[in-house]
Scaffold this active site. Structure first.
Site, PDB file in Angstrom:
ATOM      1  NE  ARG A 100      -2.541  -1.521   3.240  1.00 20.36           N
ATOM      2  CZ  ARG A 100      -2.296  -2.789   3.585  1.00 20.36           C
ATOM      3  NH1 ARG A 100      -2.644  -3.759   2.764  1.00 20.36           N
ATOM      4  NH2 ARG A 100      -1.739  -3.080   4.734  1.00 20.36           N
TER       5      ARG A 100
ATOM      6  CD  GLU B 200       2.425 -10.319  19.533  1.00 21.48           C
ATOM      7  OE1 GLU B 200       1.739  -9.952  18.563  1.00 21.48           O
ATOM      8  OE2 GLU B 200       1.948 -10.561  20.664  1.00 21.48           O
TER       9      GLU B 200
END
Ligand code: AMP
Length: 180
Positions: free
Chosen positions: A67, A104
């Protein structure tokens, strides 16, 4: 009194769509496709992204897959700069350099064409959204590896609660249009 810029930003905010549980449960995806579809917000977004970097002698906009390619290209045109993509692994056809960053759980990496930046080029890194700042930080490493100078960062949206700003290069000019 609400000034012009404030009402312009409110107008943009109304054209961001929240999609709950995408791409996985618990994530609220910030969808910018309504901003692109409306000709007024398309134009306004690119104007507001460019404004702080006019007269900053930017040579290149480095846009982050995927994007970051959308407004990254309009930003490059508005600043009379060039555009260079940073992509996920094995997408760029030429010789590349890569950087790995922490997620993470696990790691991810990004790549840039090895010949895309000339030493001393003044670069602005652009993406639609900054979350943890991991991608923008990896992009900074790639630009610097090739000898470019990261003079700024440009985002439409920032998820402030994830603290991504602390991962950006100190002293760079940061433009974020909408904070959540
Ligand atoms: P980060 O590296 O954590 O700053 O993540 C930034 C990248 O993940 C950008 O390319 C964003 O497009 C994408 N991203 C992360 N969180 C979201 C979200 N909630 N909505 C839309 N895109 C997101």
């Amino acid at each position: 009194m609400i000034n012009f810029e404030e009402s312009a930003l409110n107008f943009l905010r109304q054209n961001i769509r929240d999609i709950p549980d995408f791409p996985k449960p618990g994530i609220i995806f910030k969808d910018i496709t309504p901003l692109l579809k409306n000709p007024d917000t398309l134009n306004l977004t690119s104007r507001l992204l460019a404004k702080p970097f006019l007269n900053k002698n930017v040579d290149l906009i480095v846009g982050l897959e995927s994007r970051g390619f959308l407004f990254g290209t309009t930003l490059a045109m508005d600043l009379h700069a060039g555009f260079v993509p940073i992509r996920k692994p094995n997408k760029l056809p030429g010789e590349t350099v890569s950087a790995t960053y922490q997620l993470e759980y696990g790691t991810d990496s990004v790549e840039i064409h090895a010949d895309s930046i000339i030493k001393g080029n003044r670069v602005v890194i652009h993406d639609d959204l900054i979350a943890t700042g991991g991608t923008a930080s990896a992009a900074t490493k790639l630009v610097e590896k090739l000898g470019g100078e990261v003079i700024g960062y440009s985002f439409i949206l920032e998820l402030t609660f994830l603290g991504g700003m602390k991962n950006l290069k100190e002293g760079a000019l940061i433009n974020t249009l909408l904070k959540y």
